[in-house]
Write an enzyme that holds these catalytic residues in place. Structure first.
Site, mmCIF file in Angstrom:
data_model
loop_
_atom_site.group_PDB
_atom_site.id
_atom_site.type_symbol
_atom_site.label_atom_id
_atom_site.label_comp_id
_atom_site.label_asym_id
_atom_site.label_seq_id
_atom_site.Cartn_x
_atom_site.Cartn_y
_atom_site.Cartn_z
ATOM 1 N N PRO A 2 -85.924 -11.774 -70.297
ATOM 2 C CA PRO A 2 -84.876 -10.833 -69.915
ATOM 3 C C PRO A 2 -83.493 -11.135 -70.472
ATOM 4 O O PRO A 2 -82.864 -12.100 -70.088
ATOM 5 C CB PRO A 2 -84.840 -10.928 -68.385
ATOM 6 N N GLU A 3 -83.052 -10.280 -71.349
ATOM 7 C CA GLU A 3 -81.625 -10.183 -71.647
ATOM 8 C C GLU A 3 -81.228 -8.799 -71.136
ATOM 9 O O GLU A 3 -82.055 -8.115 -70.524
ATOM 10 C CB GLU A 3 -81.359 -10.334 -73.147
ATOM 11 N N HIS A 90 -98.229 -16.353 -60.245
ATOM 12 C CA HIS A 90 -96.768 -16.431 -60.180
ATOM 13 C C HIS A 90 -96.124 -15.168 -59.628
ATOM 14 O O HIS A 90 -94.952 -14.915 -59.852
ATOM 15 C CB HIS A 90 -96.208 -16.742 -61.564
ATOM 16 N N ARG A 108 -91.402 -19.494 -64.159
ATOM 17 C CA ARG A 108 -90.486 -20.651 -64.113
ATOM 18 C C ARG A 108 -89.609 -20.687 -62.870
ATOM 19 O O ARG A 108 -88.899 -21.653 -62.647
ATOM 20 C CB ARG A 108 -89.613 -20.659 -65.380
#
Length: 269
Positions: A2-3, A90, A108
DNA sequence: CTGGTCACCTGGAAGC
DNA sequence: TGCTTCCAGGTGACCA
């Protein structure tokens, strides 16, 4: 992945499915994200989502009496799946609506799910954010003014969210290539002319990426989310040692602030 | 205030 | 095959 473009595309993708709908269930399977998911989030049931907006890389779900703040960190993604879809390893958080789930996956766990009852623009994480690069707030003169007095490299200046939000590691390199500016140039030494070029390059890089991601908006419903197939065909990012698409020189990789930067030593001065 | 470094966490790819 | 090392799209906290 994600940007800003990814977050913007996510925002546009989920908004039509959430706005006006009532939260029927909340599932927190793993609360240990960047900050623990606060207890208040578990009791959002019954709220109606009034709007889904983006500020920088934060997504804001207006729930009437407060806002749910979502951040995707380095590895997060949001998808809409059918109610009852078994969660993967996740998949830490779900917001349940009638028949569907908004599901957060974040291997993460650098992402965030927070709640604020105050206006979100005053929230500690939002308050200090810089200007939106796609708005009229960013133009050449403004960028020139913002950079005055800054000795840091322009690449790092671009990535500093307190000045300009949303320009992450990939698009910083790509924008500097488009503007033909060397990433190590001290920000405060950019000429007015180069500031104009850079502001335009940032906007065009982000818009192109949004357009590319926007073409796969329908994937937000039901898909397994093989997203990320965004802008591929970078000018320089991830292309160390390969030929510059413009001049043929070898693309270089350097490290700035512990992040990789890619540039063409011939095109960018 | 600026600028630099560290930390948080997991998984995939490359190296041996 | 298996172990080790490096690398990854973010950004707040902390220190000089």
């Amino acid at each position: 992945m994600p940007e800003l473009p990814e977050v913007e595309v996510t925002c546009r993708g989920i908004a039509p499915h959430l706005v006006g709908r009532t939260i029927a269930a909340v599932a927190v399977r793993e609360a240990r994200l960047r900050w623990p998911i606060p207890p208040a989030v578990r009791s959002l049931t019954g709220r109606t989502v009034r709007a889904v907006t983006r500020r920088g890389k934060y997504l804001l779900l207006d729930c009437g009496d407060g806002h749910l703040i979502l951040h995707l960190g380095m590895s997060g993604s949001l998808r809409l799946v059918a109610a009852g879809t078994p969660p993967g390893k996740h998949d830490h958080f779900d917001l349940g609506f009638d028949g569907k789930l908004l599901r957060l996956r974040d291997p993460r766990r650098f992402g965030a799910v927070l709640w604020t009852a105050q206006p979100p623009e005053g929230h500690p994480l939002i308050r200090h954010l810089g200007i939106e690069p796609l708005s009229r707030d960013l133009d050449g003169p403004r960028l020139h003014a913002l950079t005055r007095g800054h000795r840091s490299a322009v690449k790092q200046f671009l990535m500093n969210g307190r000045r300009i939000v949303g320009v992450g590691n990939i698009y910083a390199s790509e924008s500097l290539f488009l503007a033909a500016i060397h990433p190590r140039t001290p920000a405060g030494r950019l000429s007015a002319k180069r500031s104009v070029r850079l502001a335009q390059a940032v906007k065009s890089t982000l818009r192109t990426a949004i357009r590319a991601g926007g073409s796969s908006l329908r994937d937000f419903v039901g898909s397994d989310g093989a997203h990320g197939c965004f802008q591929r065909r970078a000018w320089v990012y991830g292309r160390e040692g390969q030929e510059c698409r413009r001049c043929g020189a070898q693309i270089r990789r350097i490290v700035q602030g512990q992040r990789a930067t890619y540039y063409c030593p011939s095109c960018q001065r």
